[in-house]
Design an enzyme around this catalytic site. Structure first.
Site, mmCIF file in Angstrom:
data_model
loop_
_atom_site.group_PDB
_atom_site.id
_atom_site.type_symbol
_atom_site.label_atom_id
_atom_site.label_comp_id
_atom_site.label_asym_id
_atom_site.label_seq_id
_atom_site.Cartn_x
_atom_site.Cartn_y
_atom_site.Cartn_z
ATOM 1 N N SER A 59 0.818 -1.209 0.000
ATOM 2 C CA SER A 59 0.000 0.000 0.000
ATOM 3 C C SER A 59 0.855 1.263 0.000
ATOM 4 O O SER A 59 1.598 1.516 -0.930
ATOM 5 C CB SER A 59 -0.957 -0.043 1.196
ATOM 6 O OG SER A 59 -1.904 0.985 1.139
ATOM 7 N N ASP A 66 -6.056 2.236 -3.380
ATOM 8 C CA ASP A 66 -7.328 2.046 -2.679
ATOM 9 C C ASP A 66 -7.674 3.235 -1.791
ATOM 10 O O ASP A 66 -8.718 3.246 -1.155
ATOM 11 C CB ASP A 66 -7.335 0.744 -1.871
ATOM 12 C CG ASP A 66 -6.330 0.734 -0.726
ATOM 13 O OD1 ASP A 66 -5.499 1.662 -0.635
ATOM 14 O OD2 ASP A 66 -6.376 -0.216 0.083
ATOM 15 N N ASP A 93 -1.240 1.294 -3.953
ATOM 16 C CA ASP A 93 -2.139 0.285 -4.523
ATOM 17 C C ASP A 93 -3.490 0.866 -4.896
ATOM 18 O O ASP A 93 -4.404 0.126 -5.268
ATOM 19 C CB ASP A 93 -2.291 -0.915 -3.590
ATOM 20 C CG ASP A 93 -3.058 -0.594 -2.317
ATOM 21 O OD1 ASP A 93 -3.104 0.589 -1.924
ATOM 22 O OD2 ASP A 93 -3.611 -1.532 -1.711
ATOM 23 N N ASP A 106 -2.620 6.216 -3.478
ATOM 24 C CA ASP A 106 -1.445 5.615 -2.850
ATOM 25 C C ASP A 106 -0.940 4.474 -3.728
ATOM 26 O O ASP A 106 -1.430 4.265 -4.842
ATOM 27 C CB ASP A 106 -1.739 5.164 -1.419
ATOM 28 C CG ASP A 106 -2.728 4.016 -1.350
ATOM 29 O OD1 ASP A 106 -3.458 3.800 -2.337
ATOM 30 O OD2 ASP A 106 -2.792 3.330 -0.317
#
Length: 443
Positions: A102, A245, A243, A241
């Site tokens: 992440s 999400d 990833d 960010d």
């Protein structure tokens, strides 16, 4: 029951150190495969990843582990976490797997999982996997080994899904949008989504090299976005960010809006269209101003533990649709089964386009209470929860704040940190109280 490997968002750590090593990840995939085979003779899993250099190594380890358990694998390549969740459901797969840490720096990585429905899996499933890890492997014979293939158009399918959540009668034509993908998983798809909906796109943070993910760009470093919006005289800036999400949004003036404010905006937009919003789920960290504003409009507000999986659990429990965190994880369960930075951005932009108003106008009713957050790094073996000094200082701070503020002390689920949050009507008081607690923890 305490989990040995899983944190609040899968398994995460520094690459090359337990548990993020290729041998453990192979064993993990094998254990997950055995759990899947208890209910399905020939499971299929999808594997997506962000842009960290270690993703290739961990992808190979996962593939081998699953194949050795008789599980078929579909490789998606670099793709946002919510894209993996969507394709898991759309492809009728047994499980979705994401290789990502992440918002963490490139030296970290992690593994997280999605159910066949595209949702985060419950704690009990993680306990089953950890139990399987403690058992000796049962290797499939040659005739039963899993097979692997690639889904070459995974990114294109996800782009079309994102666009489908934006109103057909609206367009982003005439808007200039800066898109910062944090050199992460959305580096290809994010600019295309906004461009194909009509916007003029300025892309930053879209040149990954395996080592630069989240480095001074993206949702956790929004200054780059703010500067780009001003330099290009853009209407909006969207930061994701690593990833993709989570979301941070900047308006034309360079003002940054966090997840708490954007969550309120999504509620306001629906109420303005006479859509029912019986309740909303935030977290222990959600700003009190949002709770006050929602309750004033007759919307129930419930706080979950920190972590989007816990927000989701509360939403499902109450059968509500909207929830989120100040960090920018936003959930709209009638749009997607998990938090999606791109889709959240589209919903906010849709509200602006539909109303003809600027973000500041739409959020004029909400002025966030000053909040101070301090991360305190723990010493090895430090048991902060039994500190008498901390308990005493916490009581003193809570007495000082009274009903006009909050103190929250919690351990990070992904890093060796204790997070100290103080909220008060006065910013100076919030900072002073937070520093008192942080100093007590540091002694």
């Amino acid at each position: 029951m305490t989990r040995k490997y899983f944190g609040t968002d899968g398994i995460r750590g520094t690459v090359g150190q337990a548990p993020i090593t290729p041998d453990f990840v192979l064993r993990l995939a094998h254990a997950v495969g055995r759990v899947l085979k208890k209910s399905e003779a020939r499971p299929t899993v999808l594997i997506g990843k962000d842009t960290r250099i270690s993703g290739y190594m961990l992808e190979s380890a996962l593939e081998s582990g699953f194949n050795s358990a008789g599980v078929d694998v579909v490789l998606l390549g670099p793709l946002p976490t919510p894209g993996v969740a969507y394709l898991t459901r759309a492809q009728r797969a047994s499980l979705g797997v994401v290789i990502s840490a992440s918002h963490n720096p490139f030296a970290d990585n992690g593994i997280k999982f999605f159910s066949a429905q595209g949702s985060k899996l419950p704690d009990v499933w993680e306990h089953d996997v950890e139990a399987a890890l403690d058992e000796p492997p049962v290797w499939a014979d040659s005739a039963s080994l899993g097979k692997t293939r690639r889904l070459d158009d995974a990114a294109g399918r996800y782009i079309e899904f994102c666009k489908s959540t934006f109103a057909n009668d609206l367009t982003l034509k005439g808007l200039k949008i800066v898109v910062d993908a944090a050199h992460g998983a959305a580096y290809q798809v994010a600019p295309k989504v906004f461009h194909e909906l009509g916007a003029e796109v300025v892309a930053i943070g879209c040149s990954p090299d395996g080592l630069n993910i989240n480095h001074e760009v993206g949702a956790t470093h929004p200054q780059a976005l703010i500067e780009a919006v001003k330099a290009h005289q853009a209407d909006f800036g969207v930061a994701l960010d690593g990833d993709a999400d989570r979301l941070q949004l900047v308006d034309h003036a360079g003002r940054l809006y966090n997840g708490d404010e954007l969550l309120y905006l999504l509620v306001d937009e629906r109420l303005g269209r006479d859509e029912p919003v019986p309740g909303v789920v935030g977290t222990l960290m959600t700003n009190m101003a949002v709770e006050v504003a929602l309750r004033a409009r007759g919307v129930q507000f419930v706080r979950a533990k920190v972590g989007d999986r816990y927000v989701l659990e509360e939403l499902e429990k109450h059968k509500w649709l909207l929830g989120g965190e100040g960090s920018g994880h936003l959930l709209a369960l009638d749009k997607h089964t998990t938090g999606d930075g791109l889709i959240s951005a589209l919903q906010v932009l849709q509200a602006c386009v539909r109303s003809g108003k600027k973000l500041a106008e739409l959020l004029a009713e909400v002025t966030l209470f000053p909040q101070t957050l301090i991360n305190v790094r723990l010493q090895p073996g430090q048991d902060w929860q039994v500190s008498a000094n901390l308990a005493s200082e916490s009581r003193a701070v809570e007495t000082e704040l009274g009903a006009a503020g909050r103190l929250l002390i919690r351990a990070s689920g992904t890093e060796p940190l204790v997070r100290v949050m103080v909220e008060a009507r006065d910013a100076v008081q919030a900072r002073a109280c937070a520093e008192r607690i942080a100093n007590t923890l540091s002694v």
